[in-house]
Design an enzyme around this catalytic site. Structure first.
Site, PDB file in Angstrom:
ATOM      1  N   LYS A  30       0.850  -1.196   0.000  1.00  0.00           N
ATOM      2  CA  LYS A  30       0.000   0.000   0.000  1.00  0.00           C
ATOM      3  C   LYS A  30       0.882   1.241   0.000  1.00  0.00           C
ATOM      4  O   LYS A  30       1.561   1.519   0.988  1.00  0.00           O
ATOM      5  CB  LYS A  30      -0.926   0.037   1.226  1.00  0.00           C
ATOM      6  CG  LYS A  30      -2.024   1.084   1.022  1.00  0.00           C
ATOM      7  CD  LYS A  30      -2.717   1.491   2.301  1.00  0.00           C
ATOM      8  CE  LYS A  30      -2.008   2.587   3.036  1.00  0.00           C
ATOM      9  NZ  LYS A  30      -1.899   3.867   2.315  1.00  0.00           N
ATOM     10  N   GLU A  35      10.515   1.583  10.099  1.00  0.00           N
ATOM     11  CA  GLU A  35      11.418   2.728   9.882  1.00  0.00           C
ATOM     12  C   GLU A  35      10.580   3.974  10.135  1.00  0.00           C
ATOM     13  O   GLU A  35       9.695   4.298   9.348  1.00  0.00           O
ATOM     14  CB  GLU A  35      11.943   2.737   8.446  1.00  0.00           C
ATOM     15  CG  GLU A  35      12.721   1.506   8.038  1.00  0.00           C
ATOM     16  CD  GLU A  35      14.027   1.332   8.773  1.00  0.00           C
ATOM     17  OE1 GLU A  35      14.456   2.289   9.457  1.00  0.00           O
ATOM     18  OE2 GLU A  35      14.613   0.248   8.690  1.00  0.00           O
ATOM     19  N   CYS A  82      13.487  11.416   6.023  1.00  0.00           N
ATOM     20  CA  CYS A  82      13.548  11.046   7.442  1.00  0.00           C
ATOM     21  C   CYS A  82      14.926  11.308   8.021  1.00  0.00           C
ATOM     22  O   CYS A  82      15.074  11.463   9.224  1.00  0.00           O
ATOM     23  CB  CYS A  82      13.192   9.573   7.587  1.00  0.00           C
ATOM     24  SG  CYS A  82      14.189   8.536   6.502  1.00  0.00           S
ATOM     25  N   GLU A 120       9.362  16.236  15.497  1.00  0.00           N
ATOM     26  CA  GLU A 120       9.699  16.160  14.074  1.00  0.00           C
ATOM     27  C   GLU A 120       8.771  17.088  13.291  1.00  0.00           C
ATOM     28  O   GLU A 120       7.551  17.010  13.426  1.00  0.00           O
ATOM     29  CB  GLU A 120       9.533  14.720  13.566  1.00  0.00           C
ATOM     30  CG  GLU A 120       9.918  14.578  12.100  1.00  0.00           C
ATOM     31  CD  GLU A 120       9.639  13.180  11.523  1.00  0.00           C
ATOM     32  OE1 GLU A 120       8.554  12.639  11.781  1.00  0.00           O
ATOM     33  OE2 GLU A 120      10.505  12.650  10.818  1.00  0.00           O
TER      34      GLU A 120
HETATM   35  P1  NAD Z   1       2.396   8.284   7.786  1.00  0.00           P
HETATM   36  O1  NAD Z   1       2.763   7.505   8.983  1.00  0.00           O
HETATM   37  O2  NAD Z   1       1.368   9.326   7.891  1.00  0.00           O
HETATM   38  O3  NAD Z   1       1.894   7.318   6.622  1.00  0.00           O
HETATM   39  C1  NAD Z   1       2.709   6.268   6.127  1.00  0.00           C
HETATM   40  C2  NAD Z   1       1.828   5.195   5.539  1.00  0.00           C
HETATM   41  O4  NAD Z   1       1.076   4.574   6.577  1.00  0.00           O
HETATM   42  C3  NAD Z   1       0.800   5.694   4.526  1.00  0.00           C
HETATM   43  O5  NAD Z   1       0.736   4.747   3.477  1.00  0.00           O
HETATM   44  C4  NAD Z   1      -0.482   5.723   5.331  1.00  0.00           C
HETATM   45  O6  NAD Z   1      -1.647   5.573   4.550  1.00  0.00           O
HETATM   46  C5  NAD Z   1      -0.283   4.519   6.230  1.00  0.00           C
HETATM   47  N1  NAD Z   1      -1.063   4.542   7.480  1.00  0.00           N
HETATM   48  C6  NAD Z   1      -1.400   5.618   8.238  1.00  0.00           C
HETATM   49  N2  NAD Z   1      -2.080   5.221   9.327  1.00  0.00           N
HETATM   50  C7  NAD Z   1      -2.184   3.869   9.269  1.00  0.00           C
HETATM   51  C8  NAD Z   1      -2.774   2.886  10.105  1.00  0.00           C
HETATM   52  N3  NAD Z   1      -3.393   3.210  11.236  1.00  0.00           N
HETATM   53  N4  NAD Z   1      -2.693   1.586   9.727  1.00  0.00           N
HETATM   54  C9  NAD Z   1      -2.054   1.238   8.584  1.00  0.00           C
HETATM   55  N5  NAD Z   1      -1.469   2.132   7.753  1.00  0.00           N
HETATM   56  C10 NAD Z   1      -1.524   3.434   8.093  1.00  0.00           C
HETATM   57  O7  NAD Z   1       3.789   8.866   7.241  1.00  0.00           O
HETATM   58  P2  NAD Z   1       3.986   9.890   6.037  1.00  0.00           P
HETATM   59  O8  NAD Z   1       3.448  11.203   6.477  1.00  0.00           O
HETATM   60  O9  NAD Z   1       3.528   9.258   4.775  1.00  0.00           O
HETATM   61  O10 NAD Z   1       5.591   9.960   5.945  1.00  0.00           O
HETATM   62  C11 NAD Z   1       6.364  10.842   6.689  1.00  0.00           C
HETATM   63  C12 NAD Z   1       6.920  10.161   7.930  1.00  0.00           C
HETATM   64  O11 NAD Z   1       7.665   9.006   7.547  1.00  0.00           O
HETATM   65  C13 NAD Z   1       7.887  11.013   8.712  1.00  0.00           C
HETATM   66  O12 NAD Z   1       7.644  10.824  10.078  1.00  0.00           O
HETATM   67  C14 NAD Z   1       9.247  10.446   8.346  1.00  0.00           C
HETATM   68  O13 NAD Z   1      10.261  10.679   9.281  1.00  0.00           O
HETATM   69  C15 NAD Z   1       8.936   9.003   8.208  1.00  0.00           C
HETATM   70  N6  NAD Z   1       9.921   8.326   7.372  1.00  0.00           N
HETATM   71  C16 NAD Z   1      10.818   7.474   7.952  1.00  0.00           C
HETATM   72  C17 NAD Z   1      11.793   6.858   7.182  1.00  0.00           C
HETATM   73  C18 NAD Z   1      12.801   5.921   7.792  1.00  0.00           C
HETATM   74  O14 NAD Z   1      13.455   5.213   7.047  1.00  0.00           O
HETATM   75  N7  NAD Z   1      12.957   5.891   9.096  1.00  0.00           N
HETATM   76  C19 NAD Z   1      11.835   7.108   5.814  1.00  0.00           C
HETATM   77  C20 NAD Z   1      10.905   7.984   5.257  1.00  0.00           C
HETATM   78  C21 NAD Z   1       9.941   8.588   6.044  1.00  0.00           C
END
Ligand code: NAD
Length: 494
Positions: free
Chosen positions: A187, A263, A297, A398
């Site tokens: 997804k 991650e 990130c 963040e």
């Molecule tokens: P997000 O957590 O809002 O969403 C990520 C994914 O999770 C999306 O596909 C979303 O639809 C899904 N999702 C949201 N709630 C869910 C739930 N309850 N159950 C299942 N799936 C769910 O993150 P974002 O805003 O898309 O991305 C930014 C964040 O990602 C930042 O916090 C960033 O630091 C982090 N990030 C971390 C890394 C790493 O490698 N550590 C890399 C990139 C981004």
């Protein structure tokens, strides 16, 4: 538009899900919005519970089909074919990624899409090179026994990706999951469905058997994402996104005790010592703060600079930040928009909070005005703040935008203490010309990755991930293969 730019591949089409080898357009849809001008890019099929159920069952069935009978070298050959097909449609992938994110042509074509193809080749190599353990043991009758381990697939794997590096991060999980013989239900973020939709087409073109790679689009909580991570027939979840989302997924996955690879977010520090090569440290910090409009990130949101060079460093950094060109993906800009208006509102709320918390905005702090359609986009000014108390929310939370707080330090011990004073622990950058200090400081940082005199320099074999709120487990090379396989011991009496 330069001639090499490919038109958006899904114009006028509803993006489908891919379930059991069949493209499905049905039921509810949502709009995919271009953050450059707020225009609709396309509509997207939102997978409901029933479609998620079909996708999971298709994946389970694939584990009993021809896919299970492929040898490791045959699977790896398929992964290479996928990489090749991505490269054949490179310009389409670039244009899809840009339409969803507004990121610069330069970044999409030099990082996001090439790394997507490279992920498939890398994991084909890693999987082929992986050996297994073998232990000979004694037995009372003197005949002995031989133990050897085999790596079996975990089963059905849910892969949930974020929007910041959509294709790079999706393929970073899909490639090792397939290399290890699993079946995947992926997804992408609701903000960035297009490159994943192209990947679904490429999987079909490359001849990946039906049901091995399934794609469902939709939102998180209360939608597709939650249905997927709750599903009792999903064996493992590989997730990249916010720490709070990771916690929610953990709760959803608890009842069926799934394996988790997370991650998550970061509040990364850059530590600049007075003995660092000044120019290298300034340009490196520019990259580490403002790359992808601060939406990586690994980006540094806290920059600690040794006091003797502090004022000069802040002046140089802010001069460079002011000179950054903000604009659309095809304008040769340095900085594109944020992912959405909603995310811009969140980042702007931190710009306001920084003022309320008595910070001084050294540069930026607002929204640029273009006088054209880009004013309907999600552009924001690169921003540098100084003077905040260490305990303030802007220094602790963040933000995920093109912004950093700069603060001075007086000793190596203090620098380490400040860098570690956070609930996150993903990455750090250390800038120094003192070799002993470089090793000493890097090791003391409570992070998964510390760069010395560079930032975001990646060898895909190395462990990638974070400590504390930044994640669970490591990805990269043998670490990903470990997560996506079940080791089994076979003990043979001789
Ligand atoms: P997000 O957590 O809002 O969403 C990520 C994914 O999770 C999306 O596909 C979303 O639809 C899904 N999702 C949201 N709630 C869910 C739930 N309850 N159950 C299942 N799936 C769910 O993150 P974002 O805003 O898309 O991305 C930014 C964040 O990602 C930042 O916090 C960033 O630091 C982090 N990030 C971390 C890394 C790493 O490698 N550590 C890399 C990139 C981004």
């Amino acid at each position: 538009m330069p001639s090499e730019v490919h038109p958006y591949p899904f114009t006028g089409r509803q993006l489908p899900c891919l379930v059991g080898g069949e493209f499905v357009r049905q039921g509810r849809t949502f709009e995919n919005i271009n953050p450059v001008n707020g225009a609709a890019v396309c509509t997207v099929t939102e997978a409901d519970d029933a479609l998620v159920e079909r996708a999971v069952q298709a994946a389970r069935a694939a584990l009993r089909g021809p896919w299970a009978r492929l040898s490791m070298p045959e699977r790896c050959a398929l992964l290479r074919k996928v990489a090749q097909c991505i490269e054949q449609r490179f310009a389409e992938f670039v244009s899809a990624e840009i339409a969803d994110t507004g990121k610069t042509l330069q970044q999409a074509s030099s990082l996001d899409i090439p790394r997507g193809a490279a992920n498939f080749r890398a994991y084909a190599d890693f999987a082929l090179a992986r050996g297994s353990e073998c232990f000979e043991m004694g037995t009372p009758d003197g005949r002995g026994a031989l133990n050897y381990s085999v790596h079996k697939p975990v089963g059905v794997v849910a892969i949930i990706a974020p929007w910041n590096l959509p294709f790079l991060l999706m393929t970073w999980k899909v490639a090792p999951a397939l290399a290890c013989g699993n079946a995947v239900v992926a997804k992408p973020s609701e903000e960035t469905p297009s490159s994943a939709a192209l990947l679904a087409e490429v999987m079909q073109e490359a001849g990946v058997p039906p049901g091995v790679f399934n794609l469902v689009h939709g939102f998180g909580a209360g939608s597709t994402g939650e249905a997927l991570v709750r599903h009792p027939d999903v064996n493992a979840i590989a997730f990249t996104g916010e720490s709070a989302t990771g916690a929610a997924i953990m709760r959803s996955a608890a009842d069926s005790v799934k394996a988790l690879s997370f991650e998550l977010g970061g509040k990364n520090a850059a530590v600049v010592f007075a003995d660092a090569d000044f120019e290298t440290a300034v340009s490196g910090t520019m990259r580490s703060v403002f790359s992808n409009c601060g939406q990586v990130c690994l980006c540094s949101e806290r920059v600690y600079v040794e006091r003797p060079i502090f004022e000069r460093f802040v002046e140089a950094l802010s001069a460079r930040a002011r000179a950054l060109k903000i604009g659309g993906p095809y304008e040769g800009a340095d900085l594109g928009p944020l992912i959405s208006r909603a995310h811009r509102e969140k980042v702007l709320s931190y710009y306001r909070l920084a003022r309320e918390e008595h910070g001084e905005i050294v540069c930026g702090g607002g929204v640029p005005a273009f006088g054209d359609e880009r004013d309907r986009g999600a552009f924001i000014e690169p921003t540098i703040v100084r003077g905040l108390a260490e305990g303030s929310r802007c220094v602790k939370e963040e933000i995920f935008g093109p912004v950093c707080h700069v603060a001075p330090f007086d000793s190596e011990e203090q620098a380490v203490q400040l860098a570690n004073d956070t609930r996150y622990g993903l990455a750090a950058a250390v800038w120094t010309s003192n070799l002993q200090r470089a090793h000493r400081v890097a090791r003391q940082l409570e992070v998964g990755i510390a760069w010395v005199n560079d930032w975001y320099l990646r060898d895909l074999r190395t462990p990638f991930g974070g400590v504390k709120l930044s994640g669970i487990g490591r990805e990269g090379g043998a670490h990903s293969l470990g997560f996506f396989s079940e080791p089994m011991n076979i003990c043979v009496k001789l």
